[in-house]
Scaffold this active site. Structure first.
Site, PDB file in Angstrom:
ATOM      1  N   GLY A   9       0.859  -1.192   0.000  1.00  0.00           N
ATOM      2  CA  GLY A   9       0.000   0.000   0.000  1.00  0.00           C
ATOM      3  C   GLY A   9       0.891   1.236   0.000  1.00  0.00           C
ATOM      4  O   GLY A   9       0.620   2.220   0.685  1.00  0.00           O
ATOM      5  N   GLY A  12      -0.210   5.279  -1.019  1.00  0.00           N
ATOM      6  CA  GLY A  12      -1.189   6.083  -0.289  1.00  0.00           C
ATOM      7  C   GLY A  12      -0.541   7.270   0.425  1.00  0.00           C
ATOM      8  O   GLY A  12       0.653   7.554   0.253  1.00  0.00           O
ATOM      9  N   ASN A  53      -1.759  -7.056  -4.923  1.00  0.00           N
ATOM     10  CA  ASN A  53      -3.033  -6.886  -4.243  1.00  0.00           C
ATOM     11  C   ASN A  53      -2.966  -7.787  -3.010  1.00  0.00           C
ATOM     12  O   ASN A  53      -2.812  -9.002  -3.140  1.00  0.00           O
ATOM     13  CB  ASN A  53      -4.163  -7.335  -5.192  1.00  0.00           C
ATOM     14  CG  ASN A  53      -5.528  -7.238  -4.547  1.00  0.00           C
ATOM     15  OD1 ASN A  53      -5.645  -7.073  -3.332  1.00  0.00           O
ATOM     16  ND2 ASN A  53      -6.568  -7.362  -5.365  1.00  0.00           N
ATOM     17  N   TYR A 143     -14.984   0.622   9.119  1.00  0.00           N
ATOM     18  CA  TYR A 143     -13.538   0.871   9.258  1.00  0.00           C
ATOM     19  C   TYR A 143     -13.097   0.655  10.709  1.00  0.00           C
ATOM     20  O   TYR A 143     -12.140  -0.070  10.987  1.00  0.00           O
ATOM     21  CB  TYR A 143     -13.259   2.307   8.798  1.00  0.00           C
ATOM     22  CG  TYR A 143     -11.851   2.803   8.980  1.00  0.00           C
ATOM     23  CD1 TYR A 143     -10.778   2.223   8.322  1.00  0.00           C
ATOM     24  CD2 TYR A 143     -11.598   3.922   9.796  1.00  0.00           C
ATOM     25  CE1 TYR A 143      -9.483   2.717   8.477  1.00  0.00           C
ATOM     26  CE2 TYR A 143     -10.315   4.428   9.947  1.00  0.00           C
ATOM     27  CZ  TYR A 143      -9.266   3.816   9.286  1.00  0.00           C
ATOM     28  OH  TYR A 143      -7.987   4.316   9.437  1.00  0.00           O
ATOM     29  N   LYS A 147     -10.698  -2.217  12.239  1.00  0.00           N
ATOM     30  CA  LYS A 147      -9.453  -1.865  12.930  1.00  0.00           C
ATOM     31  C   LYS A 147      -9.427  -2.499  14.328  1.00  0.00           C
ATOM     32  O   LYS A 147      -8.391  -2.985  14.770  1.00  0.00           O
ATOM     33  CB  LYS A 147      -9.282  -0.346  13.023  1.00  0.00           C
ATOM     34  CG  LYS A 147      -8.900   0.300  11.695  1.00  0.00           C
ATOM     35  CD  LYS A 147      -7.523  -0.148  11.216  1.00  0.00           C
ATOM     36  CE  LYS A 147      -7.121   0.430   9.893  1.00  0.00           C
ATOM     37  NZ  LYS A 147      -5.889  -0.164   9.341  1.00  0.00           N
TER      38      LYS A 147
HETATM   39  C1  AKB Z   1     -10.051   8.602   8.712  1.00  0.00           C
HETATM   40  O1  AKB Z   1     -10.501   9.735   8.869  1.00  0.00           O
HETATM   41  O2  AKB Z   1     -10.729   7.640   8.335  1.00  0.00           O
HETATM   42  C2  AKB Z   1      -8.598   8.365   9.013  1.00  0.00           C
HETATM   43  C3  AKB Z   1      -8.381   7.884  10.408  1.00  0.00           C
HETATM   44  C4  AKB Z   1      -8.576   8.810  11.543  1.00  0.00           C
HETATM   45  O3  AKB Z   1      -8.063   6.755  10.616  1.00  0.00           O
HETATM   46  N1  AKB Z   1      -7.841   9.549   8.781  1.00  0.00           N
END
Ligand code: AKB
Length: 314
Positions: A9, A12, A53, A143, A147
């Site tokens: 990655g 990025g 990938n 997300y 995480k």
């Molecule tokens: C987001 O805003 O998704 C990222 C993060 C805080 O992990 N920058």
């Protein structure tokens, strides 16, 4: 043994700057940039690059076999805002990408693995101010959920298989070299571009939304400091709270006005990212990172504002 480092990655926002920093220390040929997209000229011509990938485990396996990396940085991920647009893809990439790398790191006896977590692991019931390392965590974005689950997997691979995996919970990262990657904190980058271009910015977060932020120079330095720290100074194998500065769009706008006096901040109106921001901490207690491996940020809001404006003007 000579270090060989894979950065997965690499194109990025973080990867672009991390690859360059690692190449300064370890030598261009020893840091392999990997991404699904073609990199910019500088990264491609300075050292090795592979199209990878992280979800294609067979191909990833051939890359591990080819380079036998001593360190792997896995940065490929979907962030909070883009993750909400495609929750299944976000879960697949963020989770299975990590599991593929952890498995291959065991097979190829990779000495150290780095994987980034985020303040998104916290949720509406986490303490908002000075959010501690250990507290209620109820993320409500895909997300954040991925995480938090990833943190548990990292700790599991360390406890069960002895893998030296290290991680940081990044706040919003502010930088000028590469575009931000679809996060909730991206306003804090757009605002600088628009201030210079138009003298005004319509924020998708309300003026009083306070979030933890950090300048990219601090984030890259902290990441490498964590990876370089002796193993006996690392007690946390899920992910470290990592503090920089905290501010609202209004406070950042005031700082920008010191350089562009006519700058105007307006509000763009309802945006789904507001709800995400409202579920996150306002500030972070990073005393574990400070006490265990000596973390100390260098950029406050004044210093990062000056550096952003100076570099973007160029
Ligand atoms: C987001 O805003 O998704 C990222 C993060 C805080 O992990 N920058």
């Amino acid at each position: 043994m000579k270090d060989k480092i894979l950065v997965l990655g690499s194109n990025g926002q973080i990867g672009t700057e991390l690859v360059t920093a690692l190449r300064v220390t370890y030598g261009n040929d020893n840091v392999v940039a990997c991404d699904i997209r073609r990199p910019d000229y500088e990264i491609k011509n300075a050292g090795p690059f592979e199209f990878v990938n992280v979800l294609e485990k067979d191909i990833l396996n051939t890359i591990f076999a080819k380079y036998k990396p001593t360190q792997v940085y896995l940065l490929a991920a979907l962030l909070s805002a883009t993750g909400e647009q495609n929750p299944k893809l976000a879960w697949d990439l963020n989770m299975n990408g990590l599991l593929n790398v952890l498995d291959l790191a065991l097979v190829y006896k990779t000495a150290k693995v780095y994987w980034p977590s985020s303040i998104a692991v916290f949720g509406p019931n986490s303490p908002k101010n000075n959010t501690p390392q250990f507290c209620t965590m109820d993320p409500n974005t895909v997300y954040g959920i991925s995480k938090l689950a990833g943190e548990r997997w990292c700790e599991y691979y360390h406890q069960k298989y002895g893998l030296d995996v290290r991680s940081i919970r990044y706040p919003g990262l502010i930088s000028w070299k590469a575009a931000p990657g679809g996060g909730t904190t991206d306003y804090a980058i757009h605002i600088f571009h628009e201030a210079l271009k138009k003298g005004s910015y319509a924020s998708f977060l309300s003026a009083e939304t306070e979030l933890p932020m950090m300048y990219m120079d601090d984030a890259i330095r902290g990441t490498i400091e964590l990876m370089d720290a002796p193993e006996n100074q690392i007690s946390i194998r899920s992910s470290y709270n990592f503090g920089g500065v905290s501010f609202t769009p209004e406070v950042l706008a005031e700082e920008i006005k010191k350089h562009i006096p006519n700058f105007k901040l307006t509000y763009a109106g309802h945006d789904p990212r507001q709800q995400i921001a409202d579920s996150w901490p306002k500030s972070i207690d990073d005393s574990f990172a400070q006490n265990e491996w000596g973390w100390k940020p260098e950029f406050d809001i004044a210093k990062l504002t000056l550096d952003m404006l100076m570099n973007l003007k160029k």
